[in-house]
Design an enzyme around this catalytic site. Sequence first.
Site, PDB file in Angstrom:
ATOM      1  N   CYS A   2     -24.873   9.837   8.110  1.00 12.07           N
ATOM      2  CA  CYS A   2     -25.678   9.667   6.909  1.00 12.07           C
ATOM      3  C   CYS A   2     -25.871  11.019   6.229  1.00 12.07           C
ATOM      4  CB  CYS A   2     -27.047   9.053   7.161  1.00 12.07           C
ATOM      5  SG  CYS A   2     -26.965   7.420   7.890  1.00 12.07           S
ATOM      6  N   ARG A  27     -20.091  12.231   5.776  1.00  7.10           N
ATOM      7  CA  ARG A  27     -21.050  11.940   6.846  1.00  7.10           C
ATOM      8  C   ARG A  27     -21.234  10.442   7.085  1.00  7.10           C
ATOM      9  NH1 ARG A  27     -24.152  16.333   8.075  1.00  7.10           N
ATOM     10  NH2 ARG A  27     -25.701  14.954   8.981  1.00  7.10           N
ATOM     11  N   TRP A  75     -24.031   5.801   7.298  1.00  7.32           N
ATOM     12  CA  TRP A  75     -23.196   5.343   8.415  1.00  7.32           C
ATOM     13  C   TRP A  75     -24.085   4.383   9.180  1.00  7.32           C
ATOM     14  CZ3 TRP A  75     -23.061   5.317  13.805  1.00  7.32           C
ATOM     15  CH2 TRP A  75     -21.809   5.054  14.368  1.00  7.32           C
ATOM     16  N   ASN A 101     -31.826   9.572   8.077  1.00  7.83           N
ATOM     17  CA  ASN A 101     -30.675   9.792   8.947  1.00  7.83           C
ATOM     18  C   ASN A 101     -31.207   9.821  10.374  1.00  7.83           C
ATOM     19  OD1 ASN A 101     -28.287  10.688  10.150  1.00  7.83           O
ATOM     20  ND2 ASN A 101     -28.702  12.833   9.666  1.00  7.83           N
ATOM     21  N   GLY A 102     -30.566   9.091  11.286  1.00 11.84           N
ATOM     22  CA  GLY A 102     -31.005   9.094  12.674  1.00 11.84           C
ATOM     23  C   GLY A 102     -31.428   7.704  13.118  1.00 11.84           C
ATOM     24  N   GLU A 485      -5.275  15.780  22.097  1.00 15.14           N
ATOM     25  CA  GLU A 485      -5.728  16.007  20.727  1.00 15.14           C
ATOM     26  C   GLU A 485      -4.767  15.359  19.713  1.00 15.14           C
ATOM     27  OE1 GLU A 485      -8.350  16.809  19.403  1.00 15.14           O
ATOM     28  OE2 GLU A 485      -7.897  17.555  17.400  1.00 15.14           O
ATOM     29  N   LYS A 489      -5.923  12.453  17.052  1.00 15.77           N
ATOM     30  CA  LYS A 489      -5.701  12.546  15.599  1.00 15.77           C
ATOM     31  C   LYS A 489      -5.000  11.290  15.090  1.00 15.77           C
ATOM     32  CE  LYS A 489      -7.887  15.180  14.631  1.00 15.77           C
ATOM     33  NZ  LYS A 489      -8.588  16.054  15.523  1.00 15.77           N
ATOM     34  N   GLU A 492      -7.355   8.161  15.142  1.00 14.06           N
ATOM     35  CA  GLU A 492      -8.435   8.098  14.149  1.00 14.06           C
ATOM     36  C   GLU A 492      -7.912   8.002  12.725  1.00 14.06           C
ATOM     37  OE1 GLU A 492      -9.820  12.794  14.374  1.00 14.06           O
ATOM     38  OE2 GLU A 492     -11.322  11.298  13.925  1.00 14.06           O
ATOM     39  N   HIS A 508       2.810   8.030  37.589  1.00 16.13           N
ATOM     40  CA  HIS A 508       1.800   7.330  38.389  1.00 16.13           C
ATOM     41  C   HIS A 508       1.259   6.103  37.660  1.00 16.13           C
ATOM     42  CE1 HIS A 508       1.892  10.476  41.384  1.00 16.13           C
ATOM     43  NE2 HIS A 508       1.821  11.369  40.408  1.00 16.13           N
ATOM     44  N   LYS A 611     -18.328  12.129  10.073  1.00 24.50           N
ATOM     45  CA  LYS A 611     -18.029  13.496  10.508  1.00 24.50           C
ATOM     46  C   LYS A 611     -18.973  13.971  11.608  1.00 24.50           C
ATOM     47  CE  LYS A 611     -15.975  17.502  10.056  1.00 24.50           C
ATOM     48  NZ  LYS A 611     -14.657  17.573  10.707  1.00 24.50           N
TER      49      LYS A 611
HETATM   50  O1  M6R Z   1     -19.236  18.341  15.262  1.00 23.16           O
HETATM   51  P1  M6R Z   1     -18.663  18.245  16.629  1.00 23.16           P
HETATM   52  O2  M6R Z   1     -17.596  19.269  16.886  1.00 23.16           O
HETATM   53  O3  M6R Z   1     -19.700  18.242  17.716  1.00 23.16           O
HETATM   54  O4  M6R Z   1     -17.946  16.826  16.668  1.00 23.16           O
HETATM   55  C1  M6R Z   1     -17.395  16.321  17.847  1.00 23.16           C
HETATM   56  C2  M6R Z   1     -16.539  15.114  17.571  1.00 23.16           C
HETATM   57  O5  M6R Z   1     -17.307  14.087  17.015  1.00 23.16           O
HETATM   58  C3  M6R Z   1     -15.384  15.438  16.630  1.00 23.16           C
HETATM   59  O6  M6R Z   1     -14.600  16.476  17.121  1.00 23.16           O
HETATM   60  C4  M6R Z   1     -14.495  14.197  16.435  1.00 23.16           C
HETATM   61  O7  M6R Z   1     -13.871  13.866  17.643  1.00 23.16           O
HETATM   62  C5  M6R Z   1     -13.463  14.435  15.324  1.00 23.16           C
HETATM   63  N1  M6R Z   1     -13.568  13.415  14.315  1.00 23.16           N
HETATM   64  C6  M6R Z   1     -12.059  14.383  15.797  1.00 23.16           C
HETATM   65  O8  M6R Z   1     -11.161  14.644  14.775  1.00 23.16           O
END
Ligand code: M6R
Length: 616
Positions: A2, A27, A75, A101-102, A485, A489, A492, A508, A611
């Site tokens: 949010c 956000r 969100w 927010n929260g 990683e 990517k 997502e 395995h 984010k």
């Molecule tokens: O703000 P942060 O680095 O704590 O966020 C952690 C994860 O939410 C963040 O890295 C998330 O996995 C990304 N969207 C990945 O691309």
Amino acid sequence: MCGIVGYVGEKQALEVVVGGLRRLEYRGYDSAGVAVVADGELDVRKKAGKLANLESLLGEDPLPGSTTGIGHTRWATHGGPTDANAHPHVSADGKVAVIHNGIIENFAELRAELTAAGVVLASETDTEVVAHLLASVLPATGHDLAESMRAVCRRLEGAFTLVAVQADVPDVVVGARRSSPLVVGRGDGENFLASDVTAFIAHTRHAIELGQDQVVELTRDSVTVTNFDGTPATVHAYEVTWDAAAAEKGGYDTFMSKEIAEQPKAVADTLLGRIGADGLLHLDEMRVTDTDLREVDKVVVIACGTAYHAGMVAKYALEHWTRIPCEVELASEFRYRDPVVDRRTLVVAISQSGETMDTLMALRYAREQGARVLAICNTQGSTIPRESDAVLYTRAGPEVAVASTKAFLTQIVACYLVALYVAQVRGNKFGDEIGSVVRDLANMPRKIDLVLDTAEDVKALAAQLQDSRSVLFIGRHVGFPVALEGALKLKELAYMHAEGFAAGELKHGPIALLEEGVPVIVVVPSPRGRSVLHEKIVSNIQEVRARGARTIVIAEEGDESVVPYADHIVRVPQCPTLLQPLLAVVPLQVFACAMATAKGHDVDQPRNLAKSVTVE
Ligand code: M6R
């Protein structure tokens, strides 16, 4: 999660607020809404879906002119992404509008209390109870919104940022903060509130961090901060060091492609000024004493998502350089398993946003057990560094795309600086050894630039593979977290099945996934380092190819041994094995971005994500 904006000043509030929401949309984008105060009334417009839907609504049904307003991009947590659940929420008497927010954890109890008192709630959200509670308290405080906010906040449980305006009192915006972000922007004859400075950076760079359990009252010319109990609060004012252009796309199609391209600079900036002319590291800003570092007998890294992968990379370097045992743990798991941490444990909390609730709760738990917490963070003034014993900031600049890219590289660099510094302090490494790694690090921006030159080739590959049902990623040693990683990517952004594995683990179980044509992306370590590592992965490439997989190999320049077994090779410059993640991950970022583009997805705002994940 949010985005929140509040404005009071001389400009048209709607323009400022919607401009701020545009920058905060990363956000959350389940709905958006605004409220302005005009002629003793509150006018609200809100709409499910992205901000563009709200903007269309505002075109059809304009708001009256006003110089006081608030806005929200959501969100969804409590209640689906509908118009009714969109913020702002207005009290039954129409006098107070609130954005939030929260999560308000005791909202069910408060809701029951309001219902019993005859209030009819119009949404399924936890936020709406705050609007009604504020309205009920206002008469007793002489319509002092800040005083009412303090009274209501004292009754709330959970983590929240709230911003409210009142119909009868124009030119006042009130905010409150507990464990969720809220920053003040100080202008000339105008003031701002926002979840993040990007919302007001086009207007002012003068910012104020709010602390825990504080309420702020803004008028055009004043900012008054108090604690929830009404006592005056101490706050920290600072200047934002980057300008508005840093939070713009700057000619790129997406923020993500811009942020990928910014990686050489982000890495260079993160190194800047931290290496003295003597070749030694100077991290005085970290606020942790050498004596403390000498006492450390274990390091625990806590983080989520991409930051967790950065921590996994860091473990290899930290243990190698310092010989201190290091564990890396998902922050969301850490505090629920009774971890062994004490005052000799250094907990490293990695977070781009500095707001991730899982990481925040884990670090609080670690501190309760007596551990020292060092934050590695990209966002000045955010909660995680504020609540840590020490901090080393990455200098990636604003990362707007939901998919993290430049943050990952700078987190690795910052962790490496910490590891080298600990080695320096404890005498595990001599100056010349540290100097040699530091020189290698200093060469990385140039090498990342060279990897970026392969982008067109990688995009063409993505176009060929866009109909794949699944993509697998494998690596060994530091290549393993890079594989994870790369898969994250792709999941997502391209919404497709993607998994990363330790290459040795494939046989395995996961090798059963292989069938004709499945793309397997292999991160190959340098043949010049530990050759056994390289030999093993070359065998793994052959194993997957023998089962019909299409092998896409990320290998160092000059490594000819992979050529016979690779259907496609992406070359990266030569560098020491421990630094290779800074290069090898870049084609994987480009690949995911290109795949999402080819599939017609929104690269910067992937579905269901936000984010900053400010709920557990
Ligand atoms: O703000 P942060 O680095 O704590 O966020 C952690 C994860 O939410 C963040 O890295 C998330 O996995 C990304 N969207 C990945 O691309």
